[in-house]
Write a protein that holds these residues in place. Structure first.
Motif, PDB file in Angstrom:
ATOM      1  N   MET A   1      -1.610  11.095 -12.782  1.00  0.00           N
ATOM      2  CA  MET A   1      -2.033  11.817 -11.581  1.00  0.00           C
ATOM      3  C   MET A   1      -3.551  11.892 -11.473  1.00  0.00           C
ATOM      4  N   GLU A   2      -4.238  12.030 -12.613  1.00  0.00           N
ATOM      5  CA  GLU A   2      -5.698  12.080 -12.585  1.00  0.00           C
ATOM      6  C   GLU A   2      -6.274  10.756 -12.109  1.00  0.00           C
ATOM      7  N   THR A   3      -5.604   9.655 -12.449  1.00  0.00           N
ATOM      8  CA  THR A   3      -6.058   8.346 -11.970  1.00  0.00           C
ATOM      9  C   THR A   3      -5.992   8.288 -10.454  1.00  0.00           C
ATOM     10  N   ILE A   4      -4.940   8.838  -9.881  1.00  0.00           N
ATOM     11  CA  ILE A   4      -4.795   8.849  -8.427  1.00  0.00           C
ATOM     12  C   ILE A   4      -5.833   9.778  -7.801  1.00  0.00           C
ATOM     13  N   ARG A   5      -6.100  10.907  -8.439  1.00  0.00           N
ATOM     14  CA  ARG A   5      -7.143  11.808  -7.936  1.00  0.00           C
ATOM     15  C   ARG A   5      -8.491  11.091  -7.904  1.00  0.00           C
ATOM     16  N   HIS A   6      -8.771  10.341  -8.953  1.00  0.00           N
ATOM     17  CA  HIS A   6     -10.036   9.590  -9.000  1.00  0.00           C
ATOM     18  C   HIS A   6     -10.060   8.557  -7.884  1.00  0.00           C
ATOM     19  N   PHE A   7      -8.945   7.896  -7.653  1.00  0.00           N
ATOM     20  CA  PHE A   7      -8.843   6.889  -6.599  1.00  0.00           C
ATOM     21  C   PHE A   7      -9.113   7.509  -5.226  1.00  0.00           C
ATOM     22  N   LEU A   8      -8.676   8.759  -5.029  1.00  0.00           N
ATOM     23  CA  LEU A   8      -8.835   9.449  -3.752  1.00  0.00           C
ATOM     24  C   LEU A   8     -10.107  10.296  -3.698  1.00  0.00           C
ATOM     25  N   SER A   9     -11.051  10.027  -4.587  1.00  0.00           N
ATOM     26  CA  SER A   9     -12.254  10.861  -4.678  1.00  0.00           C
ATOM     27  C   SER A   9     -13.147  10.762  -3.440  1.00  0.00           C
ATOM     28  N   PHE A  58       6.902 -12.927  17.279  1.00  0.00           N
ATOM     29  CA  PHE A  58       6.836 -13.363  18.665  1.00  0.00           C
ATOM     30  C   PHE A  58       7.847 -14.492  18.861  1.00  0.00           C
ATOM     31  N   ASP A  59       8.866 -14.237  19.693  1.00  0.00           N
ATOM     32  CA  ASP A  59       9.875 -15.265  19.959  1.00  0.00           C
ATOM     33  C   ASP A  59      10.421 -15.861  18.659  1.00  0.00           C
ATOM     34  N   GLU A  60      10.777 -14.971  17.736  1.00  0.00           N
ATOM     35  CA  GLU A  60      11.368 -15.356  16.453  1.00  0.00           C
ATOM     36  C   GLU A  60      10.383 -16.007  15.487  1.00  0.00           C
ATOM     37  N   LYS A  61       9.125 -16.161  15.895  1.00  0.00           N
ATOM     38  CA  LYS A  61       8.104 -16.675  14.979  1.00  0.00           C
ATOM     39  C   LYS A  61       7.308 -15.508  14.406  1.00  0.00           C
ATOM     40  N   GLU A  62       7.047 -15.568  13.113  1.00  0.00           N
ATOM     41  CA  GLU A  62       6.261 -14.526  12.466  1.00  0.00           C
ATOM     42  C   GLU A  62       4.793 -14.941  12.421  1.00  0.00           C
ATOM     43  N   LEU A  63       3.901 -13.949  12.465  1.00  0.00           N
ATOM     44  CA  LEU A  63       2.465 -14.223  12.373  1.00  0.00           C
ATOM     45  C   LEU A  63       1.815 -13.131  11.533  1.00  0.00           C
ATOM     46  N   LEU A  64       1.088 -13.538  10.492  1.00  0.00           N
ATOM     47  CA  LEU A  64       0.357 -12.590   9.657  1.00  0.00           C
ATOM     48  C   LEU A  64      -0.807 -12.003  10.447  1.00  0.00           C
ATOM     49  N   LEU A  65      -0.852 -10.688  10.554  1.00  0.00           N
ATOM     50  CA  LEU A  65      -1.923 -10.019  11.302  1.00  0.00           C
ATOM     51  C   LEU A  65      -3.097  -9.638  10.408  1.00  0.00           C
ATOM     52  N   TYR A  66      -2.800  -9.017   9.263  1.00  0.00           N
ATOM     53  CA  TYR A  66      -3.860  -8.610   8.355  1.00  0.00           C
ATOM     54  C   TYR A  66      -3.261  -8.189   7.016  1.00  0.00           C
ATOM     55  N   TYR A  67      -4.149  -8.040   6.026  1.00  0.00           N
ATOM     56  CA  TYR A  67      -3.766  -7.531   4.706  1.00  0.00           C
ATOM     57  C   TYR A  67      -4.234  -6.087   4.578  1.00  0.00           C
ATOM     58  N   ILE A  68      -3.488  -5.300   3.815  1.00  0.00           N
ATOM     59  CA  ILE A  68      -3.925  -3.947   3.457  1.00  0.00           C
ATOM     60  C   ILE A  68      -4.263  -3.944   1.972  1.00  0.00           C
ATOM     61  N   GLN A  69      -5.511  -3.619   1.669  1.00  0.00           N
ATOM     62  CA  GLN A  69      -6.000  -3.605   0.294  1.00  0.00           C
ATOM     63  C   GLN A  69      -6.097  -2.159  -0.203  1.00  0.00           C
ATOM     64  N   PRO A  70      -6.390  -1.955  -1.498  1.00  0.00           N
ATOM     65  CA  PRO A  70      -6.556  -0.596  -2.015  1.00  0.00           C
ATOM     66  C   PRO A  70      -7.565   0.222  -1.219  1.00  0.00           C
ATOM     67  N   GLN A  71      -7.252   1.509  -1.032  1.00  0.00           N
ATOM     68  CA  GLN A  71      -8.007   2.476  -0.243  1.00  0.00           C
ATOM     69  C   GLN A  71      -7.931   2.189   1.253  1.00  0.00           C
ATOM     70  N   GLN A  72      -6.961   1.387   1.648  1.00  0.00           N
ATOM     71  CA  GLN A  72      -6.738   1.112   3.065  1.00  0.00           C
ATOM     72  C   GLN A  72      -5.328   1.549   3.456  1.00  0.00           C
ATOM     73  N   SER A  73      -5.118   1.663   4.777  1.00  0.00           N
ATOM     74  CA  SER A  73      -3.813   2.060   5.290  1.00  0.00           C
ATOM     75  C   SER A  73      -3.411   1.136   6.431  1.00  0.00           C
ATOM     76  N   CYS A  74      -2.225   1.354   6.967  1.00  0.00           N
ATOM     77  CA  CYS A  74      -1.697   0.532   8.062  1.00  0.00           C
ATOM     78  C   CYS A  74      -1.880   1.289   9.375  1.00  0.00           C
ATOM     79  N   ILE A  75      -2.861   0.866  10.150  1.00  0.00           N
ATOM     80  CA  ILE A  75      -3.181   1.593  11.374  1.00  0.00           C
ATOM     81  C   ILE A  75      -2.087   1.448  12.424  1.00  0.00           C
ATOM     82  N   MET A  76      -1.335   0.352  12.381  1.00  0.00           N
ATOM     83  CA  MET A  76      -0.260   0.161  13.353  1.00  0.00           C
ATOM     84  C   MET A  76       0.866   1.176  13.119  1.00  0.00           C
TER      85      MET A  76
END
Length: 205
Positions: A1-9, A58-76
């Motif tokens: 838990m302390e590791t996560i606290r440090h991550f969220l510092s 889109f029309d059964e085709k997939e498209l990569l929009l973006y990556y989410i890395q550490p300390q990031q979230s999914c805005i969508m």
């Protein structure tokens, strides 16, 4: 838990206390779908470690929009949760990941009380807007060999490894094209000396 606290510092101690008291931390294996298209969002992810990729269809085709890395979230998913509308995207772990899952019902209160949480999501909007413009440019302007090569380079940087373990079919899904097209272009890039491939994967030269 302390590791996560440090991550969220980068957040205030009071907000971190609330996040940890009401949120869940999960270890999620590679290749797991953490957000489904058309689902109503109940939790918002913040990536602690690992990597997540976000797609649209889109029309059964997939498209990569973006990556989410550490300390990031999914805005969508953040946007869908605030509007209480079904998700227009789906997200899959690219690597084994540790993810903080924030309950949607607590967000309105925290957004009012903690300005740094607003800043986090506003920054995500700005980051994803740039990502999506780049994706649109690549799709509309760049030839497939350039799109594929730059995609592989970016993936290698995100994974911190010049060798990428991935199939031609997976690349095709990420770039919204056919596997046969990817196989042909990979052969072209090999002949140009930009990449090589063997049983270990595709190596950037």
């Amino acid at each position: 838990m302390e590791t996560i606290r440090h991550f969220l510092s980068f957040l205030s101690p009071q907000l971190v206390d609330e996040l940890l008291s009401k949120s869940t931390v999960k270890d999620i294996p590679k290749g797991t779908q953490i957000i489904r298209e058309e689902q109503y969002i109940k939790v918002i992810p913040i990536i602690i470690s690992g990597l997540v990729k976000v797609f649209s269809k889109f029309d059964e085709k997939e498209l990569l929009l973006y990556y989410i890395q550490p300390q990031q979230s999914c805005i969508m998913s953040f946007s869908a949760s605030l509007k209480n509308t079904p998700s227009k995207i789906f997200a899959i772990t690219e690597e084994d990941s540790k993810i903080l899952l924030i309950p949607v019902e607590s967000l309105p209160k925290w957004l009012k009380e903690y300005t740094e949480l607003n800043d986090l999501f506003y920054n995500q909007y700005d980051l994803r807007y740039t990502d999506l413009l780049d994706t649109i440019q690549h799709v509309l302007v760049d030839k497939m060999d350039k799109r594929l090569y730059e995609h592989l380079i970016r993936k290698a940087k995100l994974k911190h490894n010049s060798v990428i373990k991935i199939t031609h079919g997976q690349i095709a899904n990420e770039l919204g094209t056919a596997r046969e097209v990817i196989s042909r272009v990979i052969k072209k890039l090999e002949n140009e000396g930009k990449i090589s491939q063997n049983t270990d994967g595709i190596k950037i030269l």
